[in-house]
Write a protein that holds these residues in place. Structure first.
Motif, mmCIF file in Angstrom:
data_model
loop_
_atom_site.group_PDB
_atom_site.id
_atom_site.type_symbol
_atom_site.label_atom_id
_atom_site.label_comp_id
_atom_site.label_asym_id
_atom_site.label_seq_id
_atom_site.Cartn_x
_atom_site.Cartn_y
_atom_site.Cartn_z
ATOM 1 N N ALA A 344 0.869 -1.178 0.000
ATOM 2 C CA ALA A 344 0.000 0.000 0.000
ATOM 3 C C ALA A 344 0.901 1.221 0.000
ATOM 4 O O ALA A 344 2.038 1.166 0.477
ATOM 5 C CB ALA A 344 -0.874 0.003 1.246
ATOM 6 N N ILE A 345 0.416 2.317 -0.564
ATOM 7 C CA ILE A 345 1.174 3.566 -0.535
ATOM 8 C C ILE A 345 0.247 4.676 -0.068
ATOM 9 O O ILE A 345 -0.880 4.798 -0.544
ATOM 10 C CB ILE A 345 1.802 3.895 -1.900
ATOM 11 N N GLU A 346 0.695 5.434 0.937
ATOM 12 C CA GLU A 346 -0.086 6.588 1.357
ATOM 13 C C GLU A 346 0.703 7.853 1.085
ATOM 14 O O GLU A 346 1.945 7.840 1.053
ATOM 15 C CB GLU A 346 -0.513 6.478 2.812
ATOM 16 N N TYR A 347 -0.028 8.953 0.898
ATOM 17 C CA TYR A 347 0.597 10.168 0.370
ATOM 18 C C TYR A 347 -0.287 11.366 0.701
ATOM 19 O O TYR A 347 -1.472 11.220 1.014
ATOM 20 C CB TYR A 347 0.756 10.051 -1.156
ATOM 21 N N ASP A 348 0.299 12.554 0.594
ATOM 22 C CA ASP A 348 -0.444 13.788 0.803
ATOM 23 C C ASP A 348 -1.080 14.249 -0.498
ATOM 24 O O ASP A 348 -0.462 14.166 -1.567
ATOM 25 C CB ASP A 348 0.478 14.900 1.317
#
Length: 624
Positions: A344-348
């Motif tokens: 998973a990738i989380e980001y602003d």
């Protein structure tokens, strides 16, 4: 401290699908444009599934192409399988989808950028936006160099403060292990930009040699390929295609996932970001749909010159050992070897309510935004936003009217209107059900709807526009001709009608009337039409649809006329809606926050009722 300074008309931050379209649009309009990327090797990268199009997304790509964008032309050069989806249903939901050669797609797009006049590519991390008195002045990069500009387009994708996660592993990187952009977030906050934390994910890539395809269903491309781009010669895309494959999870797969949910960062709280509801991970699907005993898994090649295969439908952030265990329960994957783990990738990203319909920030003049940075998901959604943001940044610099497509003109209009009008608490994904006028907004007629707008912008050539005018004329003339051709009741006619299960004739009838019959169409009736002209296939398709769906199309056009009345009623900028005493408190709060441009846009805001719209109409009519 000494520093370098350069000046451009437009700065584009990010070279994904949004950034590429933004930069190409600006440069092709003659503006000196610089595009920044963390790595030039990641231009037009496909970090998730290497495909373009699909349900509703195919509409976006064809609309982008009609306007003068690049994605459609690029996928036509680099696809390895193409298929028209939903062909058993009506034309409103037909959608083109093509599997790309991932590396070749990126190489071809980079080659296009490198050979476009007025366009400079720069590998560097943008660390600050420079704003003075509410107006963008340029950007600063991590080395300290300042790039002054009249307009800036932010297309940062999933790179801002990005974090890739699976199990207990958390890497502060962008997709595919690329460097994250760690500084720009603070600069945006300092300038009053509100940010959200979103998440997306991707499945594992596995070694083709470790797959037993005999246990899977082979999926073939279309026998006759339809190109994405209206500029592509249809004969050039007729080529050998690579197969994809279909298999399924099972109860054993689901048991392993359920037993390991406590080790999933998605359920343990280790992931802060909100993920897309319509593209869930496999663990999310198992939890949300406990009654389903299996889920589809699409096994798709990443390209012609690699053995990496993409496991579509099995996105995950589970630990590596659990990934191996669950993948190996799937038929054909019993001995699978993972090349790249799922993560998973989380980001602003931003709250897109801060944007105007032109994708310019309401409170920072000359600063535009496009792509996943706006809180959307998908390559296609990103590309069309990048294009529109780039076009409008260019129009602003050139002193020309900016372009806003409304919901009756294009899926692009629906997408952007939803982003700037509605609260989005998760990554936004385009779907056909979001478009109220989808019978008018078909993917087959995108050029007829939007080519002139692209021509007026300056991104469609004279030659392409002349081609469109010829096509329109051929369609109109053929529809007229079919209304004049009468068919008698001779034996040949009756035999052909019986052949297609159609009621035989008792008296003469026009060809138009026969085309309208559900079991017949323009192509099937060719043998009854001795004077039929030799028309291109796309013209024949339009003739058939226009005649067959004439009644429905007229009805939708009437609905559009009503819609246009509300869209034409402008609202003042920076208005304090608490002045209107008859409005409900929730409506006042929402209207003050979003500041809709028109009554129509106000009517689509959650929390603004039809009664509130009536109050607005009365108030502003009196005020005028």
């Amino acid at each position: 401290m000494p520093y370098l300074e350069e000046t451009y008309d437009i700065v584009v931050v990010g070279a994904g699908h949004a950034g590429c379209e933004a930069a190409l649009a600006c440069a092709r309009l003659g503006l000196e444009t610089i595009i920044f990327t963390i790595s030039v090797d990641s231009i037009a990268l496909m970090p998730c599934n290497p495909n373009v199009g699909g349900s509703s997304k195919g509409h976006l790509v064809r609309e982008l192409d009609a306007l003068g964008g690049e994605m459609g032309r690029n996928i036509d050069k680099t696809f390895i399988q193409s298929k028209m989806l939903n062909e058993s249903k009506g034309p409103a939901v037909h959608s083109l989808r093509a599997q790309a050669d991932k590396q070749e797609y990126s190489r071809q797009m980079r080659n296009t950028l490198e050979n476009t006049d007025h366009l400079t590519i720069r590998q560097s991390e943008v660390s600050e936006i420079i704003v003075e008195k509410g107006r963008i002045q340029g950007v600063k990069v991590s080395s300290g160099t300042i790039y002054k500009a009249k307009g800036v387009v932010l297309c940062t994708g999933t790179y801002l403060k990005a974090r890739c996660i699976y199990g207990d592993v958390s890497n502060p990187t962008g997709p595919n292990g690329l460097q994250a952009a760690n500084y720009l977030t603070d600069s945006l906050r300092e300038n009053g930009v509100g940010l959200l934390r979103f998440k997306t994910g991707t499945p594992a890539r596995v070694d083709k040699r470790s797959i037993d395809f005999s246990k899977m269903e082979e999926q073939f491309g279309d026998e006759r390929v339809v190109p994405f781009s209206f500029s592509t010669d249809p004969e050039t895309v007729q080529k050998d295609q690579i197969s994809c494959w279909l298999t399924y999870t099972n109860e054993e797969t689901h048991r392993i996932i359920k037993e390991n949910l406590k080790r999933s960062p998605l359920f343990s709280g280790a992931i802060e970001g909100t993920g897309p509801r319509y593209c869930p991970s496999i663990e999310d699907k198992v939890v949300r749909f406990p009654d389903k005993s299996r889920h589809q898994v699409f096994v798709e090649p990443e390209g012609l010159y690699t053995n990496e295969m993409y496991l579509g439908g099995m996105s995950s952030s589970l630990p590596e050992d659990v990934q191996y265990a669950m993948y190996r329960t799937v038929p054909g994957l019993e001995k699978v070897r993972i090349v790249r783990n799922a993560y998973a990738i989380e980001y602003d990203c931003i709250n897109s309510l801060q944007l105007k319909a032109t994708l310019e920030f309401k409170k920072i003049e000359g600063l535009f935004a496009g792509g996943q940075f706006n809180g959307s998901s998908g390559y296609e959604e990103a590309a069309v936003q990048g294009f529109m943001a780039g076009v409008n940044a260019a129009m602003r610099v050139l002193g020309r009217n900016q372009i806003v497509l409304d919901r009756s003109q294009a899926y692009i209009g629906v997408l952007i209107d939803d982003l700037v009008t509605k609260e989005n608490y998760e990554p936004y994904r385009m779907m056909t059900s979001r478009a109220e006028y989808r019978l008018l907004l078909r993917q087959d007629n995108a050029d007829l709807r939007l080519r002139k707008i692209g021509y007026d912008i300056g991104l469609v050539s004279d030659e392409e526009y002349e081609k469109l005018l010829k096509k329109k004329d051929e369609i109109a003339q053929e529809i007229k001709r079919l209304g004049r051709v009468n068919i008698g009741v001779d034996s040949q006619v009756q035999e052909i009608l019986e052949k297609y299960g159609s009621t035989v004739l008792k008296s003469g009838i026009t060809l138009s009337e026969l085309v309208r019959r559900p079991e017949l169409d323009y192509l099937k009736l060719a043998e009854l039409d001795k004077d039929r002209p030799n028309l291109p296939l796309d013209v024949q398709e339009q003739v058939n649809i226009e005649i067959k769906y004439e009644g429905y199309i007229k009805r939708q056009l009437q609905q559009v006329a009503q819609f246009k009345k509300l869209e034409g009623k402008r609202l003042p900028e920076e208005f304090d809606y608490s002045q209107i005493k008859s409005l409900r408190r929730e409506a006042v709060q929402k209207l003050n926050r979003i500041q809709p441009a028109t009554i129509g846009q106000a009517s689509r805001i959650s929390g603004v009722s039809p009664a509130d719209i009536s109050v607005l109409l009365v108030h502003f009519t009196k005020r005028k």
